[in-house]
Design a protein around this motif. Structure first.
Motif, PDB file in Angstrom:
ATOM      1  N   GLU A  29      47.182  44.775  35.850  1.00 37.10           N
ATOM      2  CA  GLU A  29      47.422  45.989  36.647  1.00 37.10           C
ATOM      3  C   GLU A  29      46.106  46.745  36.865  1.00 37.10           C
ATOM      4  O   GLU A  29      45.846  47.250  37.947  1.00 37.10           O
ATOM      5  CB  GLU A  29      48.426  46.914  35.948  1.00 37.10           C
ATOM      6  N   ARG A  30      45.292  46.792  35.814  1.00 37.19           N
ATOM      7  CA  ARG A  30      44.024  47.524  35.923  1.00 37.19           C
ATOM      8  C   ARG A  30      43.046  46.851  36.872  1.00 37.19           C
ATOM      9  O   ARG A  30      42.281  47.531  37.558  1.00 37.19           O
ATOM     10  CB  ARG A  30      43.399  47.704  34.534  1.00 37.19           C
ATOM     11  N   ARG A  31      43.096  45.524  36.931  1.00 37.79           N
ATOM     12  CA  ARG A  31      42.240  44.826  37.913  1.00 37.79           C
ATOM     13  C   ARG A  31      42.661  45.218  39.329  1.00 37.79           C
ATOM     14  O   ARG A  31      41.821  45.463  40.191  1.00 37.79           O
ATOM     15  CB  ARG A  31      42.320  43.308  37.723  1.00 37.79           C
ATOM     16  N   SER A  32      43.969  45.262  39.571  1.00 36.93           N
ATOM     17  CA  SER A  32      44.455  45.672  40.895  1.00 36.93           C
ATOM     18  C   SER A  32      44.043  47.106  41.201  1.00 36.93           C
ATOM     19  O   SER A  32      43.604  47.416  42.316  1.00 36.93           O
ATOM     20  CB  SER A  32      45.985  45.548  40.975  1.00 36.93           C
ATOM     21  N   ILE A  33      44.196  47.991  40.217  1.00 42.19           N
ATOM     22  CA  ILE A  33      43.823  49.405  40.413  1.00 42.19           C
ATOM     23  C   ILE A  33      42.325  49.512  40.734  1.00 42.19           C
ATOM     24  O   ILE A  33      41.925  50.261  41.637  1.00 42.19           O
ATOM     25  CB  ILE A  33      44.211  50.241  39.170  1.00 42.19           C
ATOM     26  N   ASP A  34      41.496  48.734  40.027  1.00 40.68           N
ATOM     27  CA  ASP A  34      40.050  48.761  40.297  1.00 40.68           C
ATOM     28  C   ASP A  34      39.740  48.291  41.719  1.00 40.68           C
ATOM     29  O   ASP A  34      38.862  48.849  42.387  1.00 40.68           O
ATOM     30  CB  ASP A  34      39.294  47.894  39.278  1.00 40.68           C
ATOM     31  N   ASN A  35      40.448  47.262  42.174  1.00 47.28           N
ATOM     32  CA  ASN A  35      40.242  46.790  43.550  1.00 47.28           C
ATOM     33  C   ASN A  35      40.649  47.861  44.560  1.00 47.28           C
ATOM     34  O   ASN A  35      39.942  48.095  45.550  1.00 47.28           O
ATOM     35  CB  ASN A  35      41.058  45.510  43.818  1.00 47.28           C
ATOM     36  N   ILE A  36      41.782  48.497  44.312  1.00 48.77           N
ATOM     37  CA  ILE A  36      42.256  49.553  45.222  1.00 48.77           C
ATOM     38  C   ILE A  36      41.259  50.714  45.232  1.00 48.77           C
ATOM     39  O   ILE A  36      40.941  51.263  46.289  1.00 48.77           O
ATOM     40  CB  ILE A  36      43.676  50.017  44.818  1.00 48.77           C
ATOM     41  N   ASP A  37      40.736  51.068  44.046  1.00 48.67           N
ATOM     42  CA  ASP A  37      39.764  52.170  43.981  1.00 48.67           C
ATOM     43  C   ASP A  37      38.493  51.851  44.766  1.00 48.67           C
ATOM     44  O   ASP A  37      37.929  52.729  45.423  1.00 48.67           O
ATOM     45  CB  ASP A  37      39.417  52.486  42.520  1.00 48.67           C
ATOM     46  N   ALA A  38      38.046  50.600  44.711  1.00 50.90           N
ATOM     47  CA  ALA A  38      36.856  50.210  45.493  1.00 50.90           C
ATOM     48  C   ALA A  38      37.157  50.377  46.983  1.00 50.90           C
ATOM     49  O   ALA A  38      36.323  50.892  47.739  1.00 50.90           O
ATOM     50  CB  ALA A  38      36.459  48.767  45.177  1.00 50.90           C
TER      51      ALA A  38
END
Lengths: 118, 118
Positions: A29-38
């Protein structure tokens, strides 16, 4: 093995497996959140390059930095889009106000810099 | 035409054309900003669906709603991305804090709801 309860050990193993699985899901989930934040950061950079041009146009033509009627339209539209997308409309409105506050600060700076150099 | 100065009329026409052109540019910039805002709202909706799952995982496993070390890593990374993208890193940090505050509010609600039903 004397004194240990095999079924208790097994329950502990299961709990450990369960926690490890939860940690793995959390990492994904955190990898997805990091991608969305970028993506959000890059869209915000793009948004500011547009509002920068708006600020220059306004400064050149002596238009006021803030534009309440435009902001009201933007808020109404974003609340509707948020509602359709399953995002809290109140949060979407607060988010837009947060960005617009920063934009107006930029526009005021452009206007003041313009006033000093013209 | 008696009493009018043709060169003055022409200067006024040019000014009018200039203002009309500025208005047109402003409309085009605003269309781009509206498109970017729609994309931002949809990304934020997606981000909240991920943090919602993170919140459920944390509530299920009794993990605290806030996670300061994770937040510090996110802030450092976003400041760097912002800098590369030409966005003010201080604004990027404020933006992330604004979102995380909302997320923690959601997580606390999930934890409290969990406490009431379990």
């Amino acid at each position: 093995m004397t004194g240990t309860d095999p079924s208790a050990a097994s329950a502990a193993d299961l709990r450990e497996q369960d926690v490890e699985r939860a940690r793995e899901l959390l990492r994904a989930e955190r990898r997805s959140i990091d991608n969305i934040d970028a993506a959000l950061v890059h869209l915000l950079a793009e948004r500011f390059s547009h509002t920068q041009r708006v600020g220059l146009l306004k400064a050149e033509h002596g238009l006021p930095p803030a534009d309440p009627s435009r902001e009201q339209e933007q808020i109404a539209r974003l609340r509707e889009l948020a509602d359709e997308a399953g995002l809290d409309p109140t949060f979407a409105e607060a988010f837009l106000r947060f960005i617009v506050t920063e934009v107006i600060r930029h526009h005021e700076r452009l206007r003041d810099e313009g006033a000093e150099t013209v």
